[in-house]
Write an enzyme that holds these catalytic residues in place. Structure first.
Site, PDB file in Angstrom:
ATOM      1  N   ILE A  19       0.830  -1.197   0.000  1.00 49.97           N
ATOM      2  CA  ILE A  19       0.000   0.000   0.000  1.00 49.97           C
ATOM      3  C   ILE A  19       0.868   1.252   0.000  1.00 49.97           C
ATOM      4  CG2 ILE A  19      -0.215  -0.065   2.532  1.00 49.97           C
ATOM      5  CD1 ILE A  19      -3.073   1.087   2.194  1.00 49.97           C
ATOM      6  N   CYS A  20       0.386   2.285  -0.663  1.00 50.22           N
ATOM      7  CA  CYS A  20       1.012   3.609  -0.659  1.00 50.22           C
ATOM      8  C   CYS A  20       2.464   3.530  -1.135  1.00 50.22           C
ATOM      9  CB  CYS A  20       0.871   4.232   0.737  1.00 50.22           C
ATOM     10  SG  CYS A  20       1.214   6.007   0.798  1.00 50.22           S
ATOM     11  N   GLY A  21       3.402   4.032  -0.360  1.00 44.64           N
ATOM     12  CA  GLY A  21       4.794   4.093  -0.775  1.00 44.64           C
ATOM     13  C   GLY A  21       5.411   2.745  -1.079  1.00 44.64           C
TER      14      GLY A  21
ATOM     15  N   THR B  42       4.232   0.502  -2.886  1.00 42.66           N
ATOM     16  CA  THR B  42       4.079   0.211  -4.313  1.00 42.66           C
ATOM     17  C   THR B  42       5.246   0.788  -5.111  1.00 42.66           C
ATOM     18  OG1 THR B  42       2.726   2.194  -4.729  1.00 42.66           O
ATOM     19  CG2 THR B  42       1.556   0.170  -4.107  1.00 42.66           C
TER      20      THR B  42
ATOM     21  N   ALA C 275      -2.616  -0.912  -3.301  1.00 47.55           N
ATOM     22  CA  ALA C 275      -3.627   0.093  -2.949  1.00 47.55           C
ATOM     23  C   ALA C 275      -2.968   1.432  -2.706  1.00 47.55           C
ATOM     24  CB  ALA C 275      -4.399  -0.340  -1.699  1.00 47.55           C
TER      25      ALA C 275
END
Length: 216
Positions: free
Chosen positions: A113-115, A117, A169
Site C-alpha cells: 500500500i502507498c509508498g 508500491t 492500494a
C-alpha cells in the site's frame, strides 16, 4: 482424547521506523480478531523487520519485531504486508521489495500500500501485473528508476492482479486494502465481508447485525 490443534496461519507485517501504522490497521485487526471468522483463532499477525531492535511507527508505537526479514521464508507465511511510510520515496526498503518478489515467485501473496508500491515498481514487479497505487503520476515519476508498468495501472482504491497474488492500494484506501486481503485469504464468508465493509464505510450499525447473522 486430545484433538491436534491446526497450525496457526501467519501473516507477516513488515515494520520500520516511520511506517504508516494506520494503513494496515484494518487488515491486521481483522486477522487477529477471531470474531466472525470462518476459522476463529487460526490466524495471527507477526511483525518482521530488517533488524532485531525496537521499531517506532509514524504514530509513535514502539514495536519489537517477531522476526528478521532475512530469515523469513515464503513457506512460513500466508501473506506479506508492506505498508507505506518514511523512506520508500527515497529508494529505501528494497530488501523487503526483493523479499516480496521471492514470495510472489513461490506463489505466496503480497499486499503493498502507498509508498510500498513504489518499492515494488523500482524492482520491476509491477511491469506485467495489474496494479494500483496513490495515483498514476506517483509511479510514472519512477520511469527512470525501473518502473515500466504504466499500461497495467488500474485507477481503483485497491487492485488484485490477474493471478490473485499481488494486492496494491493507495494510501487513501486502507479499508479497501483490508477488504482485498480478507477476500484473498478467505478469512470471512462473503456475506460477512460485505457487511464488514459497509459497516466501516458507512458507519451504520445495521451492518454489525448483518455481520453477526451472516457469521452465525
Amino acid at each position: 482424547m486430545n484433538i491436534p490443534q491446526a497450525p496457526l496461519r501467519s501473516v507477516y507485517l513488515y515494520v520500520f521506523d516511520g511506517f504508516a501504522d494506520w494503513e494496515p490497521a484494518f487488515a491486521i485487526a481483522g486477522i487477529n480478531s477471531p470474531e466472525f471468522q470462518r476459522e476463529p483463532g487460526r490466524w495471527r499477525v507477526q511483525t518482521v523487520a530488517v533488524g532485531s531492535g525496537v521499531v517506532v511507527s509514524a504514530g509513535g508505537l514502539s514495536i519489537l519485531p517477531d522476526r528478521q526479514l532475512a530469515a523469513l521464508q515464503p513457506a512460513d507465511a500466508e501473506l506479506l504486508i508492506l505498508p507505506g511510510g518514511r523512506g520508500w520515496d527515497q529508494g529505501e526498503h528494497l530488501d523487503s521489495a526483493h523479499k516480496a518478489a521471492a514470495f510472489l515467485e513461490a506463489g505466496v501473496p503480497v499486499a503493498a500500500i502507498c509508498g510500498a508500491t513504489a518499492g515494488l515498481a523500482r524492482i520491476g514487479l509491477l511491469d506485467r501485473r495489474r496494479h494500483g497505487s496513490n495515483a498514476p503520476a506517483y509511479l510514472n515519476g519512477l520511469r527512470e528508476q525501473g518502473y515500466g508498468g504504466a499500461e497495467h495501472y488500474v485507477d481503483e482504491p485497491a487492485v488484485i492482479d490477474d493471478e490473485g497474488l499481488l494486492i496494491t492500494a493507495g494510501g487513501m484506501a486502507p479499508l479497501e486494502f483490508a477488504q482485498a486481503i480478507f477476500a484473498r485469504l478467505r478469512i470471512y464468508r462473503e456475506e460477512v465481508l460485505q457487511a464488514w465493509y459497509q459497516l466501516y464505510k458507512t458507519g451504520r450499525s445495521q451492518y454489525f447485525a448483518q455481520m453477526s447473522e451472516a457469521a452465525a
